[in-house]
Design an enzyme around this catalytic site. Structure first.
Site, PDB file in Angstrom:
ATOM      1  N   HIS A  70      26.277  41.757  47.707  1.00 24.63           N
ATOM      2  CA  HIS A  70      26.717  41.935  46.323  1.00 24.63           C
ATOM      3  C   HIS A  70      26.537  40.657  45.500  1.00 24.63           C
ATOM      4  O   HIS A  70      26.504  39.546  46.039  1.00 24.63           O
ATOM      5  CB  HIS A  70      28.168  42.390  46.291  1.00 24.63           C
ATOM      6  CG  HIS A  70      28.340  43.803  46.760  1.00 24.63           C
ATOM      7  ND1 HIS A  70      29.506  44.506  46.589  1.00 24.63           N
ATOM      8  CD2 HIS A  70      27.494  44.652  47.391  1.00 24.63           C
ATOM      9  CE1 HIS A  70      29.375  45.724  47.086  1.00 24.63           C
ATOM     10  NE2 HIS A  70      28.154  45.831  47.590  1.00 24.63           N
ATOM     11  N   GLU A  72      28.527  39.062  43.421  1.00 23.48           N
ATOM     12  CA  GLU A  72      29.619  38.090  43.503  1.00 23.48           C
ATOM     13  C   GLU A  72      29.516  37.281  44.798  1.00 23.48           C
ATOM     14  O   GLU A  72      29.682  36.055  44.787  1.00 23.48           O
ATOM     15  CB  GLU A  72      30.983  38.805  43.460  1.00 23.48           C
ATOM     16  CG  GLU A  72      31.205  39.643  42.223  1.00 23.48           C
ATOM     17  CD  GLU A  72      30.784  41.102  42.384  1.00 23.48           C
ATOM     18  OE1 GLU A  72      31.425  41.968  41.759  1.00 23.48           O
ATOM     19  OE2 GLU A  72      29.818  41.388  43.131  1.00 23.48           O
ATOM     20  N   CYS A  98      33.930  45.319  43.589  1.00 25.93           N
ATOM     21  CA  CYS A  98      34.403  46.210  44.640  1.00 25.93           C
ATOM     22  C   CYS A  98      35.563  45.521  45.369  1.00 25.93           C
ATOM     23  O   CYS A  98      35.859  44.349  45.138  1.00 25.93           O
ATOM     24  CB  CYS A  98      33.273  46.541  45.617  1.00 25.93           C
ATOM     25  SG  CYS A  98      32.810  45.157  46.690  1.00 25.93           S
ATOM     26  N   CYS A 101      34.464  42.310  47.392  1.00 32.62           N
ATOM     27  CA  CYS A 101      34.178  41.176  46.514  1.00 32.62           C
ATOM     28  C   CYS A 101      35.461  40.648  45.880  1.00 32.62           C
ATOM     29  O   CYS A 101      35.611  39.440  45.685  1.00 32.62           O
ATOM     30  CB  CYS A 101      33.157  41.555  45.443  1.00 32.62           C
ATOM     31  SG  CYS A 101      31.479  41.714  46.108  1.00 32.62           S
TER      32      CYS A 101
END
Length: 192
Positions: A70, A72, A98, A101
């Protein structure tokens, strides 16, 4: 000429990062900022050297693509790789993080989360941010702010709208045109 606001500047950076995404499901970008300086950025994509979702499709298990790191996480890992501390920093993300993260951002010491769009905002993620004292704020990207011709386009549209008043159009026709102009040129949040 009015300068772009800091929040818009950093969110625009995240939007640019998202354009590098190799995910076919959702393009996400993240920018980590401390003291009004960008310290890292990331987008969602495959592990370095692995195949990309755009080339071979997503590798989905239990509804999640396991091939993708992801945005992040990539930004946080960039800080770790180069020894850049994240404690007390802010993060600008194109979409609400999410749950995984969220936990990584909290553990890394991020103090403020700015996101442009809601995306499956998990109630537990919201709770974790609150409990950790991480301030969250929705900051929609104003596309026009990153358009270098915005002022000229803005003036042109206003002139057109003024001329519409002199035409023999019904009020509903004028209202529709005004609504379309507002949506295309003046709306502060875009929807996908």
């Amino acid at each position: 000429m009015e300068r772009i606001a800091w929040d818009q500047y950093f969110m625009a950076q995240s939007q640019l990062l998202a354009l590098r995404s190799t995910c076919t499901r959702l393009m996400v970008g993240a920018t980590i900022v401390r003291d009004k300086r960008i310290i890292a950025g990331g987008y969602n994509g495959s592990v370095s050297g692995d195949v990309h979702c755009i080339d071979e499709g997503c590798y989905v298990i239990d509804g999640h693509c396991v091939r993708t790191v992801h945005a992040e996480a990539n930004a946080l890992l960039q800080c770790a790789k180069f020894g850049v501390p994240t404690d007390g920093a802010d993060v600008y993300v194109t979409h609400f993080p999410c749950l995984q993260c969220t936990k990584q951002l909290i553990q890394s010491g991020i103090k403020n989360l700015f996101y442009a769009e809601d995306y499956k905002n998990h109630p537990y993620a919201i709770q974790l941010f609150e409990e950790a004292g991480v301030k969250t704020q929705k900051v929609p990207l104003v596309d026009a702010m990153v358009d270098t011709n915005f002022m000229e386009k803005n003036a042109f549209v206003y002139k057109l709208m003024e001329k519409l008043d002199s035409l023999d159009l019904s009020s509903s026709e004028k209202a529709k045109i005004q609504a379309d102009a507002d949506r295309l040129f003046f709306n502060e949040s875009k929807t996908h």
